[in-house]
Scaffold this motif. Structure first.
Motif, PDB file in Angstrom:
ATOM      1  N   TYR A   7       0.827  -1.204   0.000  1.00 56.01           N
ATOM      2  CA  TYR A   7       0.000   0.000   0.000  1.00 56.01           C
ATOM      3  C   TYR A   7       0.860   1.251   0.000  1.00 56.01           C
ATOM      4  O   TYR A   7       0.640   2.190  -0.759  1.00 56.01           O
ATOM      5  N   LEU A  11       0.967   3.851  -2.961  1.00 52.32           N
ATOM      6  CA  LEU A  11       0.521   5.192  -2.609  1.00 52.32           C
ATOM      7  C   LEU A  11       1.462   6.223  -3.200  1.00 52.32           C
ATOM      8  O   LEU A  11       1.042   7.221  -3.800  1.00 52.32           O
ATOM      9  N   ASP A  47      -6.255   8.783   0.467  1.00 53.26           N
ATOM     10  CA  ASP A  47      -7.297   8.240   1.349  1.00 53.26           C
ATOM     11  C   ASP A  47      -8.044   7.109   0.653  1.00 53.26           C
ATOM     12  O   ASP A  47      -8.379   6.079   1.260  1.00 53.26           O
ATOM     13  N   ARG A  50      -5.947   3.963   0.652  1.00 50.99           N
ATOM     14  CA  ARG A  50      -5.934   3.330   1.969  1.00 50.99           C
ATOM     15  C   ARG A  50      -7.213   2.514   2.188  1.00 50.99           C
ATOM     16  O   ARG A  50      -7.172   1.383   2.673  1.00 50.99           O
ATOM     17  N   GLU A  51      -8.348   3.056   1.797  1.00 58.86           N
ATOM     18  CA  GLU A  51      -9.608   2.331   1.947  1.00 58.86           C
ATOM     19  C   GLU A  51      -9.644   1.090   1.053  1.00 58.86           C
ATOM     20  O   GLU A  51     -10.105   0.020   1.461  1.00 58.86           O
ATOM     21  N   THR A  54      -7.546  -1.750   2.423  1.00 59.06           N
ATOM     22  CA  THR A  54      -8.080  -2.346   3.659  1.00 59.06           C
ATOM     23  C   THR A  54      -9.453  -2.984   3.361  1.00 59.06           C
ATOM     24  O   THR A  54     -10.236  -3.243   4.268  1.00 59.06           O
TER      25      THR A  54
END
Length: 461
Positions: A7, A11, A47, A50-51, A54
């Motif tokens: 991630y 990112l 953001d 990240r979502e 996960t």
């Protein structure tokens, strides 16, 4: 790589893509020159990533839609929305976003690759093949992309195109055994023996010391009824390595076709003596020799089968078929003492085969060694608790030992699981005799009548 590290790396990469997508000129800016709106968009995109990583796909989708609301030309956001749709198996929805990402950034190989994968998921192999061709044009040296392209052509049944793609792969990695096998199978599908063997000729040229390639080439001719062209390949191997197991196994088939049974057996024996050759390659030959020996009853056939079985046992100690075959030959020749020993050896390797127990107990019965049967009764019955014939054999052994109560204890479950009338008649008759010997005339009479109902007469001892 764990999900967190993945991630973080992604990112950074995608955040740079977001910034790049906003630039209209290839002008480097200092950090403080980046407009606040662009910084906010980059943070928003982070953001969303990240979502996504996960597994919060709904939240991630909401965020990426916000990014697109701010900038409809953000290809990375389109790409991530496609990834989300694909993740939830909405492949049609994913197709729209991947198409949009590619429209915005026509030379992004990863967007195109994801679109191609999605087309495969949709089952549209024609479109997927075209998409993978585009990907491979951008990245012509990527083996994975080429493999995916070949897989599409396989699904389309376009085997000539598959060959072309494999050839492109081969230019990258050089002659390769896996590619060679794949191309061989395609050429054989079209009955093109010359091209199939030619693939191995290329491997031989690159690796002249690998004798397995010569055997593989010869086997193509041999399995397609062109033995004379197979022979030179086998002879080449055996000139270099006379005990080469696979070459001996293959040339033995050649000699058998020529009617030279003696030379064929010699080659088979050399192959069987090899510890390198797996037992699976030997077993079809052994079964063939055993069938011939039993059919012909010829002493030479029996001896050859025994030699092969012994060689298998010596080279492949875990091969239960070695002692089992020798036991069968001894049983066939009424050599019950040796048969017993061979079957005991086989059971020590694998005690789960019913046929081994059946033959082992048969040899013991012929020898009158009933204590040996009762000694292993529990072991056999634990494996086959509902086998009526096995239970009857054990019960009869106890009876022969004079252990009447124990015999009854085994005859009763044998009767429960017996469905054959003759077997049931024999069981009832034996039980009637036991009760008679135990001076229980009522039970004896009951079982005599039950035996008679199954066709067993009282005077049939």
């Amino acid at each position: 790589m764990n999900k967190v590290k993945y991630y973080i790396g992604l990112l950074f990469i995608v955040s740079q893509l977001v910034l790049w997508a906003q630039k209209k000129e290839p002008v480097q800016r200092k950090t403080e020159d980046i407009p606040p709106a662009m910084r906010a968009q980059s943070a928003l995109f982070a953001d969303g990533l990240r979502e996504f990583y996960t597994d919060s796909y709904q939240a991630a989708e909401h965020i990426f839609r916000q990014v697109l609301f701010q900038n409809a030309k953000n290809s990375a956001a389109q790409y991530m929305l496609g990834k989300i749709r694909a993740q939830v198996k909405d492949y049609s929805g994913a197709a729209y976003y991947f198409d949009e990402a590619v429209k915005i950034d026509k030379n992004n190989v990863w967007y195109k690759a994801e679109r191609a994968k999605n087309l495969v998921n949709l089952g549209d192999y024609n479109a997927a093949a075209q998409a993978w061709e585009e990907v491979c044009k951008l990245e012509p040296k990527n083996e994975v992309f080429l493999y995916n392209l070949s897989d599409c052509y396989v699904n389309l049944g376009k085997y000539q195109e598959v060959i072309k793609v494999y050839n492109r792969m081969e230019k990258l990695v050089g002659p390769n055994e896996e590619l060679t096998r794949a191309k061989r199978n395609i050429y054989l599908y079209f009955n093109d023996l010359k091209s199939a063997v030619g693939e191995y000729d290329k491997l031989i040229k690159e690796n002249p010391g690998n004798l397995d390639f010569y055997v593989a080439a010869g086997d193509i001719y041999m399995s397609n009824n062109v033995p004379d062209k197979a022979l030179p390949y086998y002879e080449k191997v055996l000139q270099i390595e006379p005990n080469h197991p696979q070459a001996n196994l293959s040339i033995a088939s050649y000699w058998l076709l020529q009617g030279d049974a003696d030379q064929s057996f010699k080659s088979y024996l050399l192959a069987f003596e090899s510890k390198e050759l797996e037992k699976e390659a030997k077993l079809p030959v052994l079964r063939s020799y055993l069938a011939q020996a039993i059919r012909s009853r010829n002493s030479a056939d029996i001896q050859r089968t025994a030699q092969l079985a012994a060689a298998l046992t010596e080279a492949n100690s875990n091969a239960v078929e070695g002692p089992a075959t020798q036991g069968s030959l001894c049983l066939f020749q009424a050599d019950y003492s040796n048969a017993k020993d061979f079957f005991a050896q086989a059971l020590a390797i694998d005690n789960t085969q019913y046929s081994l127990w059946q033959d082992y107990f048969s040899a013991l019965e012929r020898l009158g060694d009933y204590p040996a049967i009762t000694e292993r009764a529990e072991e056999a019955a634990e494996l086959y608790p509902t086998n009526a014939v096995l239970l009857y054999t054990i019960a009869n052994a106890y009876l022969k030992n004079g252990q009447l109560n124990e015999a009854l204890d085994w005859f009763k479950p044998a009767a429960t699981f017996a469905f054959d009338s003759d077997l049931l008649g024999s069981i009832y008759f034996r039980m009637a005799e036991i009760y008679s010997d135990m001076h229980n005339p009522d039970e004896a009479e009951k079982y005599y009548k039950m035996a008679e109902a199954k066709g067993k007469r009282r005077d049939s001892r």
